[in-house]
Motif scaffolding. Structure first.
Motif, PDB file in Angstrom:
ATOM      1  N   GLU A 135      47.255  43.864  41.607  1.00 22.20           N
ATOM      2  CA  GLU A 135      47.560  42.332  40.835  1.00 22.20           C
ATOM      3  C   GLU A 135      48.772  42.074  39.949  1.00 22.20           C
ATOM      4  OE1 GLU A 135      45.068  40.015  37.488  1.00 22.20           O
ATOM      5  OE2 GLU A 135      45.718  42.075  37.076  1.00 22.20           O
ATOM      6  N   ASN A 184      51.446  39.454  41.771  1.00 26.04           N
ATOM      7  CA  ASN A 184      52.232  38.099  40.464  1.00 26.04           C
ATOM      8  C   ASN A 184      53.544  38.986  40.404  1.00 26.04           C
ATOM      9  OD1 ASN A 184      49.836  36.273  39.583  1.00 26.04           O
ATOM     10  ND2 ASN A 184      49.225  38.713  39.695  1.00 26.04           N
ATOM     11  N   SER A 186      44.864  47.128  38.990  1.00 27.14           N
ATOM     12  CA  SER A 186      46.207  46.096  38.042  1.00 27.14           C
ATOM     13  C   SER A 186      47.285  46.738  38.767  1.00 27.14           C
ATOM     14  CB  SER A 186      46.068  46.970  36.550  1.00 27.14           C
ATOM     15  OG  SER A 186      45.936  47.920  36.596  1.00 27.14           O
ATOM     16  N   TRP A 199      54.017  43.879  34.619  1.00 26.87           N
ATOM     17  CA  TRP A 199      53.142  41.822  34.447  1.00 26.87           C
ATOM     18  C   TRP A 199      51.791  43.406  33.756  1.00 26.87           C
ATOM     19  CZ3 TRP A 199      51.107  37.729  35.900  1.00 26.87           C
ATOM     20  CH2 TRP A 199      49.790  37.353  36.264  1.00 26.87           C
ATOM     21  N   TRP A 215      53.203  37.472  32.031  1.00 28.14           N
ATOM     22  CA  TRP A 215      51.476  37.999  32.351  1.00 28.14           C
ATOM     23  C   TRP A 215      50.514  36.433  33.146  1.00 28.14           C
ATOM     24  CZ3 TRP A 215      55.061  37.037  28.673  1.00 28.14           C
ATOM     25  CH2 TRP A 215      55.353  36.125  27.488  1.00 28.14           C
ATOM     26  N   ASN A 216      49.035  35.742  32.740  1.00 21.47           N
ATOM     27  CA  ASN A 216      48.703  34.952  32.760  1.00 21.47           C
ATOM     28  C   ASN A 216      49.171  33.987  32.497  1.00 21.47           C
ATOM     29  OD1 ASN A 216      47.496  35.666  35.839  1.00 21.47           O
ATOM     30  ND2 ASN A 216      45.770  36.588  34.542  1.00 21.47           N
ATOM     31  N   SER A 238      48.455  43.801  32.099  1.00 17.66           N
ATOM     32  CA  SER A 238      46.972  43.566  32.608  1.00 17.66           C
ATOM     33  C   SER A 238      46.586  43.376  31.935  1.00 17.66           C
ATOM     34  CB  SER A 238      46.747  45.130  32.920  1.00 17.66           C
ATOM     35  OG  SER A 238      46.045  44.797  33.176  1.00 17.66           O
ATOM     36  N   GLU A 239      45.324  41.956  31.678  1.00 19.40           N
ATOM     37  CA  GLU A 239      44.561  41.782  30.905  1.00 19.40           C
ATOM     38  C   GLU A 239      43.289  42.119  31.035  1.00 19.40           C
ATOM     39  OE1 GLU A 239      46.604  37.712  28.820  1.00 19.40           O
ATOM     40  OE2 GLU A 239      46.907  37.975  31.102  1.00 19.40           O
ATOM     41  N   GLN A 240      42.873  41.387  32.433  1.00 14.15           N
ATOM     42  CA  GLN A 240      41.823  42.493  32.771  1.00 14.15           C
ATOM     43  C   GLN A 240      41.266  43.761  33.101  1.00 14.15           C
ATOM     44  OE1 GLN A 240      41.094  40.970  37.143  1.00 14.15           O
ATOM     45  NE2 GLN A 240      38.900  41.417  36.954  1.00 14.15           N
ATOM     46  N   TYR A 241      41.813  44.627  33.256  1.00 15.21           N
ATOM     47  CA  TYR A 241      42.122  46.163  33.504  1.00 15.21           C
ATOM     48  C   TYR A 241      42.645  46.828  32.367  1.00 15.21           C
ATOM     49  CZ  TYR A 241      40.895  44.579  38.266  1.00 15.21           C
ATOM     50  OH  TYR A 241      41.056  44.221  39.353  1.00 15.21           O
ATOM     51  N   HIS A 273      42.812  44.774  22.771  1.00 16.27           N
ATOM     52  CA  HIS A 273      43.885  44.023  23.764  1.00 16.27           C
ATOM     53  C   HIS A 273      44.709  43.409  23.187  1.00 16.27           C
ATOM     54  CE1 HIS A 273      40.371  45.153  27.202  1.00 16.27           C
ATOM     55  NE2 HIS A 273      39.356  44.069  26.057  1.00 16.27           N
TER      56      HIS A 273
END
Length: 366
Positions: A221, A225, A218, A190, A326-327, A192-195, A238
């Motif tokens: 998270e 998912n 993360s 996964w 990913w999202n 990690s886009e937030q952390y 990022h």
């Protein structure tokens, strides 16, 4: 292969009653990973006035600490991860421990902890394995080993943000079965886009618990998912792939290039990583250590330029990557894992003494 006699003097206090051989054998049939611990541990104290002193082997058990101990409040601690392997002749070896000793001291400098003489580090591991040798799984029992966990913690009883004046170095050991109990299976990752795991100037290159604690949200998270592990990107843009929560990444291109994210100070310099770079280069592959973007990863897989993706670390050795999510999207990795599985087997054969140790990577413990 390297052999060095123990030179540090250890006071030894053995457990009152050793576990019967039959009980140990039964436990080693299915030890799991990180769930079972041997009967003893090594401890060495440090204080600012005396330096390192009182090297000892004691029964495995709780470590008495005051509630005000610095490690609880300021996370001043570091650790290492290693394995001891039984060879066919009954001897016990570990893999490149000098690199672990170097990395421990690099971590110590970053966390304002005292550096440990490498001889003490190596002697501590040798002494613990010598006393608890019965807990090293037998040769031929699969990918079993004795996992070694050296660590250092700040023990001074005082509040105040400053380096501790007292420290404890310790080594514990845990019999370990194959990391993939059900067989080697490609992992899903996964993004990690937030952390982020680490930022420039931070502790990313140090092996300290805070880095792992920061990865847990993360990781949760990713699990939510449907993924096994998390891929962290750089903290500034990022865009650049760094590492997983506890493993380094490699990418094989169709033209024979192997790319791995360069050590920028935010990535842990893995011992397995450096070994694979040497082994891949010896096969005639062009190894590139450079910054590598998440878009390069996605585009390379989509175009067919990237033919394999794999991760590496002490616990799992090498594991192929099967899926990236990913999202808003996901991508299936190429199905061929020829290089990763071949490198994995070569490394395991060296570690278990089945192949020539032409690099002098093995270090005899017993």
């Amino acid at each position: 292969m390297t052999t060095t006699p123990t030179s540090t003097a250890f006071a030894v206090t053995e457990v009152a009653e050793r576990a019967p051989v039959e009980k140990i054998a039964a436990l080693l049939e299915n030890p799991g990973f990180g769930n079972l611990f041997t009967e003893h541990m090594v401890q060495v104290d440090w204080d600012r006035g005396t330096g390192w002193h009182d090297a000892r082997v004691v029964p495995y058990g709780p470590i008495p600490l005051e509630p005000s101990a610095a490690v609880f409040h300021y996370a001043q601690e570091i650790f290492e991860g290693m394995k001891a392997y039984r060879h066919e002749d009954g001897s016990v070896w570990t893999f490149r421990p000098e690199r672990n000793a170097e990395r421990l001291n690099s971590s110590a400098r970053r966390l304002a902890l005292p550096e440990l003489p490498p001889t003490v580090f190596l002697d501590s591991i040798r002494e613990l394995v010598r006393i608890d040798e019965a807990w090293v799984p037998e040769y031929g029992s699969g990918e079993t080993s004795l996992y070694l966990r050296p660590f250092m913690i700040a023990t001074e009883e005082a509040l105040g943000v400053r380096p501790s004046n007292r420290v404890l170095f310790s080594v514990i050991a845990s019999p370990a079965g194959a990391y993939f109990a059900g067989g080697l299976t490609p992992v899903s990752l996964w993004v990690s886009e937030q952390y982020v795991r680490a930022a420039a100037g931070g502790t990313g290159a140090a092996k300290c618990g805070g880095n792992y604690a920061a990865s847990l949200a993360s990781q949760a998270e990713g699990i939510e998912n449907g993924c096994d592990q998390v891929v962290f990107l750089d903290a500034q843009e990022h865009r650049y792939v760094e590492e997983l929560g506890g493993m380094n990444l490699f990418f094989l291109y169709a033209d024979g290039r192997v790319v791995t994210p360069e050590l920028t100070g935010t990535i842990l310099p893995g011992v397995t990583r450096s070994s694979l770079i040497e082994l891949a280069a010896e096969r005639g592959l062009q190894v590139e250590e450079r910054r590598f973007t998440i878009d390069e990863w996605r585009d390379g897989v989509a175009s067919g330029e990237i033919t394999e993706v794999f991760a590496c670390g002490t616990a799992a050795v090498i594991t192929p990557v099967g899926r990236l999510a990913w999202n808003g999207g996901e991508l299936t990795m190429p199905g061929s894992h020829e290089l990763s599985l071949s490198l994995r087997q070569e490394l395991l054969d060296i570690q278990y003494g089945r192949a020539e140790d032409r690099h002098g990577w093995l270090y005899q413990l017993v």
